[in-house]
Motif scaffolding. Sequence first.
Motif, PDB file in Angstrom:
ATOM      1  N   VAL A   1     -18.829 -52.160 -13.495  1.00 50.41           N
ATOM      2  CA  VAL A   1     -19.925 -52.122 -14.274  1.00 50.41           C
ATOM      3  C   VAL A   1     -20.590 -53.303 -14.683  1.00 50.41           C
TER       4      VAL A   1
ATOM      5  N   LEU B   1     -17.192 -60.897 -18.579  1.00 46.32           N
ATOM      6  CA  LEU B   1     -17.206 -59.323 -18.687  1.00 46.32           C
ATOM      7  C   LEU B   1     -16.901 -59.037 -20.357  1.00 46.32           C
TER       8      LEU B   1
ATOM      9  N   ARG C   1     -15.027 -43.233 -13.355  1.00 45.42           N
ATOM     10  CA  ARG C   1     -14.937 -43.885 -15.060  1.00 45.42           C
ATOM     11  C   ARG C   1     -16.245 -44.878 -14.895  1.00 45.42           C
ATOM     12  N   ALA C   2     -16.468 -45.702 -13.948  1.00 48.77           N
ATOM     13  CA  ALA C   2     -17.632 -46.395 -13.829  1.00 48.77           C
ATOM     14  C   ALA C   2     -19.038 -45.624 -14.022  1.00 48.77           C
TER      15      ALA C   2
ATOM     16  N   ALA D   1     -13.144 -49.926 -13.582  1.00 49.73           N
ATOM     17  CA  ALA D   1     -14.291 -49.560 -13.662  1.00 49.73           C
ATOM     18  C   ALA D   1     -15.184 -50.655 -14.361  1.00 49.73           C
TER      19      ALA D   1
ATOM     20  N   ILE E   1     -15.949 -51.848 -21.539  1.00 49.56           N
ATOM     21  CA  ILE E   1     -17.119 -50.973 -21.370  1.00 49.56           C
ATOM     22  C   ILE E   1     -16.909 -49.525 -22.257  1.00 49.56           C
ATOM     23  N   PHE E   2     -15.582 -49.292 -22.181  1.00 55.27           N
ATOM     24  CA  PHE E   2     -15.285 -47.913 -22.798  1.00 55.27           C
ATOM     25  C   PHE E   2     -14.788 -47.951 -24.367  1.00 55.27           C
TER      26      PHE E   2
ATOM     27  N   LYS F   1     -20.248 -44.898 -17.290  1.00 51.78           N
ATOM     28  CA  LYS F   1     -21.020 -46.023 -18.184  1.00 51.78           C
ATOM     29  C   LYS F   1     -22.288 -46.543 -17.534  1.00 51.78           C
TER      30      LYS F   1
ATOM     31  N   ARG G   1     -23.394 -55.500 -25.384  1.00 55.80           N
ATOM     32  CA  ARG G   1     -23.835 -54.168 -25.281  1.00 55.80           C
ATOM     33  C   ARG G   1     -23.531 -53.404 -26.501  1.00 55.80           C
TER      34      ARG G   1
END
Lengths: 406, 408
Positions: free
Chosen positions: A361, B384, A251-252, A357, B23-24, A255, B391
Amino acid sequence: MNILMLGWELPPHNSGGLGVACYHMSKALAINGASIDFVVPYTALHPNTDFMRVHAATPVKPLQRYGLGAYDSAAAEYKSLSESDLEDLSSIRGVQKRYVRFVEQHVNRTAPDAIHAHDWLTMEAGMRAKEITGAPLIVHVHATEFDRSGELYGNPIVHEIEYQGLMMADRIIAVSTITKNLIIHRYHIPADKIEVVHNAFDVDSFLGYEYDRRTYRYLESLKAEGYTVVATVTRFTVQKGLTHFLKAAARACEKYDKLVFLLAGDGEQRDELLALSADLGIADKVLFTGFVRGRQWRDAYNVADIFVMSSVSEPFGLTALEAAHHDNALIISRQCGVGEVLGSVFRFDFWDSDLLADQIVAVATSQALKKELTENVKREYARMSWHDVAAKCMSIYQTARVGAAI
Amino acid sequence: MSRRGITLYLHVHQPERVRDYSIFDVSQQHDYFSETGNNERNNRAVFEKVANKSYRPMNSLLQKLLDTHPEFKLSLSITGTFLEQCEQWAPDVLDSFKQLVASGRVEIVAETYYHSLAFFYSRDEFEKQVVAHKQKIRDIFGVETNVFRNTELAYNDELARWADSYGFKGILAEGWDAVLGWRSPNYLYKPSGTRNIGLLLKNYKLSDDIAFRFGNKDWNEWPLSADTYTEWVQASASDSPLINLFMDYETFGEHQWEDTGIFSFFEHFVAKWLSNNDNQFYTVSEAIDANTPVDEVSMPHTVTWADTERDLSAWLGNSMQHEAMRHLYALENDVMRSGNMQLVSDWRKLQTSDHAYYMCTKWFRDGDVHAYFSPYESPYDAFLYYMNAIRDMRWRIMALHHEGASDG
């Protein structure tokens, strides 16, 4: 005070944190004035142990013992001691039977003031020694069968031995609150019999070693190109949650591309993990080292930027502190006891691959974050001392009264 | 000698906390502030909780005090991020604030709309936020603001000169001993290098007795009675004209819970203070009008009202905080050029100083987590999710750029 210490391994013949913890604990106890007889189930030289008497219970060589599956839930046999063959030193139950016999003979010569038994491996010997001498039995729980078996049930014989040992113990030392709660809820032991004593970390044992960049030259070359090395150093067993770790790795990589994963260690799950890394399409980014010790072991920490402890159930987790000492940012599952004494870490539930993940990142893409994590965690483990552990043990020895008759 | 006056000033603020923005989520969803789960990042839930514990009971107490005592006055600063959330989730609370202001005895203090640290990063952006706040106050309350306070009372000589040239008649700062030396905060001062602006300094001892110590059972003055506190205030003001009590509004009911007796303490204190005819209350503007500066005060280095250090180290004390702010403000030109109001608004909400505060490690690493207030499990989690939002901001800027290019 004479302490009979019943252990299963000591450095350099250790396969994990148990031997390290026993060694430093005994050393600090000796400095505190304890006179220690330490029993191990094999015959070998132990340098730097002149502060105690180390006894070999069997003529087995250390390397033979690794094959016995003492820490792999699935590999242990399903035999009671009476069914086991005293002469069969190729099976763990045979070695344990001989270990008990040795302890019986030992306590008939010298009676201890307290018996300190570490994990299920030595609990039967501990109970027997208590029966013979009437000295209080302190059972030290570094891991239970529930931890070792991960999400599976585990070996019923081992569960039975742990249950008896915990029942018969006069006091129990748990290496974390996670473990204490597990002992209360899974083995129904009263809470007031259990003391939490977190392990410590001995910085001095890491002095005077210089990192050798040639050990992991390939990884160093990737780092020079801007890659981040995400590592774990562990046994490849279900307890360690490595399938979840690999899913998070994949998963990481979706990205952020400049990641490489170092899985240092070996174990029954290795083939499954190799296949999984291929299924996930990240086989080129996952490096398997096989069993590491010495230089390869230490340099694995040195080459790493991020250390992941993905355990499904980890009573303590000494390797996290070793990694922190080598400037790794720590990401540890909430199911790890070491997290109880550390604040400057990322935490995730072992099954939450997306969060892991995300955290990987985040650290890989921010020097500032990595710097804060690695610098701040150092202050935290610097406060943990084996002398404090020894002081707590001494007070437990002195106050332990034989309460559970056999 | 003129009569002694208390300048009571309360700061009203709620940030828009960033959710567990993964991040997703980046480039997929842009709802950084829309946590709906049962946790401390749920802005609506936090707002409703604090409304019940603090805003509703305190506003009704303030209204009662205004009705009962014609001499009672106070000043409020209310951030734009608070007002927006209040409009959405507690319009009755907003109405009660309007009613207080309508009494004519409640002055509103100017500040940055987004409770930001923009003064230290972009003067342009800073001024835009001051203007936006002035306009929002005008729209909602129909009043003008004349006295300025910067986020966290972060003050230095440069800020005072800016406020002076901007036309403010007064500015607020911490009355910090290291700056004042032998001088007392109980007077009006003139900031160095200014012409027409007065400086009001917080009497931190008397302010913090209420804001920080009131409910602390380990405090040797606990429990503090209105009588005792009134004596302290009278003693402090025995030969000086002003007592500046500056604190967070949420002191009442949220930082100090109702069961500490904070509301009845305050009610009795106001009555007790006014029972002496020599005593009165001032709004910040009146405190400035009624006094002439006794001396000049210079603060070349930034002083805040936070912590024992009285500096910005809780917001800009570690490298994560510096990185986060650097990356945020680096987007300024792109965000502004985009002309996309949603993007501008999100970027500005990310400027709220609370985000940086949540990344503070100075207490956390020393193991003193009690002193640390954050909706996140750790400062690293705060960083985080924040950086993921940054981003996504970059992604949106890029996407808008491509759109614009293909359009024309």
